[in-house]
Design an enzyme around this catalytic site. Structure first.
Site, PDB file in Angstrom:
ATOM      1  N   ASP A  37      50.756  51.134  60.808  1.00 20.93           N
ATOM      2  CA  ASP A  37      51.717  50.386  59.653  1.00 20.93           C
ATOM      3  C   ASP A  37      52.421  49.094  60.282  1.00 20.93           C
ATOM      4  OD1 ASP A  37      51.656  52.369  57.913  1.00 20.93           O
ATOM      5  OD2 ASP A  37      53.664  53.091  57.947  1.00 20.93           O
ATOM      6  N   LYS A  59      52.034  47.284  54.811  1.00 20.78           N
ATOM      7  CA  LYS A  59      52.996  47.885  54.212  1.00 20.78           C
ATOM      8  C   LYS A  59      54.605  46.740  54.850  1.00 20.78           C
ATOM      9  CE  LYS A  59      53.278  52.408  52.599  1.00 20.78           C
ATOM     10  NZ  LYS A  59      53.951  53.657  52.455  1.00 20.78           N
ATOM     11  N   MET A 174      66.215  50.164  54.687  1.00 21.00           N
ATOM     12  CA  MET A 174      65.696  49.193  53.580  1.00 21.00           C
ATOM     13  C   MET A 174      66.699  48.496  52.635  1.00 21.00           C
ATOM     14  SD  MET A 174      62.562  51.485  52.524  1.00 21.00           S
ATOM     15  CE  MET A 174      63.148  53.132  52.878  1.00 21.00           C
TER      16      MET A 174
HETATM   17  N1  SAH Z   1      59.976  55.909  59.082  1.00 15.19           N
HETATM   18  C1  SAH Z   1      61.118  54.822  59.649  1.00 15.19           C
HETATM   19  C2  SAH Z   1      61.427  54.213  58.475  1.00 15.19           C
HETATM   20  C3  SAH Z   1      60.681  53.308  57.473  1.00 15.19           C
HETATM   21  S1  SAH Z   1      61.753  52.586  56.289  1.00 15.19           S
HETATM   22  C4  SAH Z   1      61.980  55.405  60.492  1.00 15.19           C
HETATM   23  O1  SAH Z   1      62.021  56.414  60.718  1.00 15.19           O
HETATM   24  O2  SAH Z   1      62.502  54.610  61.261  1.00 15.19           O
HETATM   25  C5  SAH Z   1      61.510  51.008  56.865  1.00 15.19           C
HETATM   26  C6  SAH Z   1      62.960  50.550  57.188  1.00 15.19           C
HETATM   27  O3  SAH Z   1      63.340  50.994  58.209  1.00 15.19           O
HETATM   28  C7  SAH Z   1      63.136  49.079  57.377  1.00 15.19           C
HETATM   29  O4  SAH Z   1      63.327  48.496  56.023  1.00 15.19           O
HETATM   30  C8  SAH Z   1      64.602  49.165  58.293  1.00 15.19           C
HETATM   31  O5  SAH Z   1      65.673  49.464  57.159  1.00 15.19           O
HETATM   32  C9  SAH Z   1      64.271  50.395  58.906  1.00 15.19           C
HETATM   33  N2  SAH Z   1      63.693  49.943  60.338  1.00 15.19           N
HETATM   34  C10 SAH Z   1      62.515  50.135  60.763  1.00 15.19           C
HETATM   35  N3  SAH Z   1      62.373  49.693  62.059  1.00 15.19           N
HETATM   36  C11 SAH Z   1      63.607  48.851  62.228  1.00 15.19           C
HETATM   37  C12 SAH Z   1      64.063  48.318  63.296  1.00 15.19           C
HETATM   38  N4  SAH Z   1      63.297  48.228  64.850  1.00 15.19           N
HETATM   39  N5  SAH Z   1      65.173  47.716  63.438  1.00 15.19           N
HETATM   40  C13 SAH Z   1      65.984  47.879  62.345  1.00 15.19           C
HETATM   41  N6  SAH Z   1      65.531  48.601  61.004  1.00 15.19           N
HETATM   42  C14 SAH Z   1      64.472  49.104  61.008  1.00 15.19           C
END
Ligand code: SAH
Length: 509
Positions: A37, A59, A174
């Protein structure tokens, strides 16, 4: 029909490549196909075998490369074809990651799968901002919420009233686009407008950004600095703990973009050391190490060590080539038993020790000049025979000094250094003035860097700081038109890193 393979749904963690689990690493190392992803750090792909198939399924918010059904179909297809598939997803696969949907598709198609949980971004980004998501006396509830949905919609799947009244820490994923609505609904539902809020973008990465405020003003503050996804929103009193616990974005090289110019195989110690100090490291491989034109020459020289008094190892590459040649000839370290052995630099000495060979002589400083001085001050070099396996482009000073002192020197080319081309993204960063520091660990990296940027960018960048490992390298850099900003006192990787940090902390960056 094939036996079905297996699909590992692997959490890639939040971004820092060190935050992958050991099980995730194992799966990657054995992968035949990696489907990854946008939010999975692409640096992790280096753990997979180079001949694995890598499939990017994008994505980015609003710009999906493949829709979810197509992704489900893709992993099912590779699983049914009997492959070992890693489905690498940002954070944890089952936290707002649609991993459950992929698992259902796999189950329905009869494809075996397993799940490797990952460190989810909400918890990790907060931690790297110095915010524990729970803290005794502060909160006993922690709620994960998706902020994807427009809070102003009439029929919301999120019970805003309950969230507002429920207390504790709220972690929004998000939630950047809908931040104004989220704050408004929480205040309307009864949360105090003074509730502390933090936004962390690119959490755990060296490009982490942080904005702080209260429910009343966070939307305005985030907008004023142009905050964009991906970011986590942390809401609750725990945010105040950052004042005491901030640790990551205060590292000495935090937020600095540093280019590492070496052959890629050698770059890891420097890159890792810089990354641990918070730097954003870009690899700019200027040289690749290749076999010499006459690979037999080294084997022949090593087969004839009888009259050789000293064997000199001037780099880690020489150590690798000599032992490759010995192994190829059906020999081992015992073949070297008759000669004295000199090395330059602790990395070289350690590489040799890893083959069970202790160096007889190591100069106090890692330069060939120091090596010559140490040798000539301790021994009469007249009539002594030296075998010097080296790079095709090694400077002639050292063998010349030995010859002037009356020694006989056999030089053998053990490897060639060939110019290689950097990734477009690194050139792009240089072009866009997004690089702070460029490091040189040898004259050849400085020379090759200059040649490559002249060709690709038209000129040598003047808005970056050049850091050099030692006097020879500095001279080459200067001769190529690059002003050396700092030079290592001790010509080693650790010395180079120390010089960078000292210079950065002195405020000259
Ligand atoms: N499965 C992922 C979440 C996916 S949804 C998890 O467990 O982290 C995608 C959202 O994750 C983004 O919009 C943001 O809000 C958050 N996100 C993912 N990586 C991030 C990062 N390095 N720093 C801040 N937010 C992050």
């Amino acid at each position: 029909m094939n036996e079905p393979g297996i699909v590992h749904l692997v959490g890639a963690g939040p971004g820092d490549p060190g935050l992958l689990t050991l099980r995730g690493l194992e799966c990657l190392q054995e992968a035949e196909v990696v489907v990854y992803d946008h939010l999975a750090n692409p640096g992790l792909l280096a753990h997979a075998p180079p001949d694995a198939q890598f499939i990017y399924v994008g994505k980015k918010a609003g710009a999906h490369t493949l829709d979810q059904e197509a992704i489900n179909a893709l992993v099912v297809e590779h699983g049914l074809a009997g492959r070992r598939v890693v489905r690498l997803k940002g954070g944890d696969p089952f936290v707002f990651g649609r991993g459950g949907e992929e698992a259902i598709a796999l189950r329905e198609a009869g494809v075996p799968f397993d799940v490797v949980p990952g460190i989810t971004a909400g918890v990790a980004a907060a931690a790297y901002a110095g915010i524990p998501v729970t803290h005794r006396g502060f909160n006993s509830v922690l709620t994960f919420v998706t902020g994807h949905e427009d809070p102003e919609k009439d029929e919301s799947a999120v019970d805003w009233g309950a969230l507002a009244r429920g207390g504790g820490t709220l972690l929004f994923y998000m939630g950047v686009r809908n931040l104004p609505g989220i704050a408004r609904r929480l205040i309307a539902g009864g949360r105090s407008p003074d509730t502390p809020v933090a936004l962390i973008r690119h959490g755990t990465r060296p490009i982490q950004e942080f904005v702080e405020g209260t429910l009343a003003d966070i939307a305005e503050r985030a907008a004023s600095v142009g905050m964009k996804p991906p970011a986590i929103t942390v809401i609750g009193d725990v945010v105040n703990l950052r004042r005491k616990l901030r640790w990551f974005d205060t590292k000495p090289l935090f937020g600095r973009t540093v280019v590492v110019t070496r052959s890629r195989t050698q770059a890891s110690a420097l890159a890792r050391g810089l990354a641990l100090l918070g730097a954003h490291v870009l690899q700019f491989p200027t040289i690749s190490i290749q076999a010499p034109e006459d690979p037999g020459a080294l084997t022949k020289a090593l087969g004839d060590l009888d009259g050789v008094d000293w064997l000199v190892f001037t780099s880690v590459n020489v150590v690798a080539r000599v032992f490759d040649a010995l192994t190829g000839a059906g020999l081992d370290a015992r073949a070297l038993a008759g000669c004295s052995i000199a090395t330059v630099g602790s990395a070289t000495t350690d590489a040799l020790a890893a083959h069970g060979v202790r160096a007889d002589l190591v100069p106090p400083r890692a330069t060939s000049k120091d090596l010559f001085e140490t040798l000539s001050s301790q021994f009469d070099l007249r009539g002594k025979r030296f075998l010097l396996p080296r790079a095709d482009i090694a400077p002639p000073d050292f063998p010349e000094s030995l010859r002037e002192a009356g020694a006989e020197v056999i030089e053998v080319i053990a490897y060639r250094t060939v110019r290689s081309s950097p990734e477009p993204s690194v050139l792009e960063a240089l072009r866009e003035h997004a690089v702070d520091i460029v490091t040189f660990t040898s004259s050849s990296t400085a020379r090759n860097f200059a040649a490559i940027v002249r060709q690709e960018l038209g000129d040598i960048p003047t808005d970056v700081r050049y850091a050099s490992i030692g006097p020879n390298t500095s001279r080459t850099a200067e001769a190529e038109g690059m002003t050396v900003w700092t030079e290592a006192k001790d010509p080693t990787i650790a010395g180079l890193i120390a010089a960078l940090v000292a210079q950065t902390e002195s405020g000259s960056l």
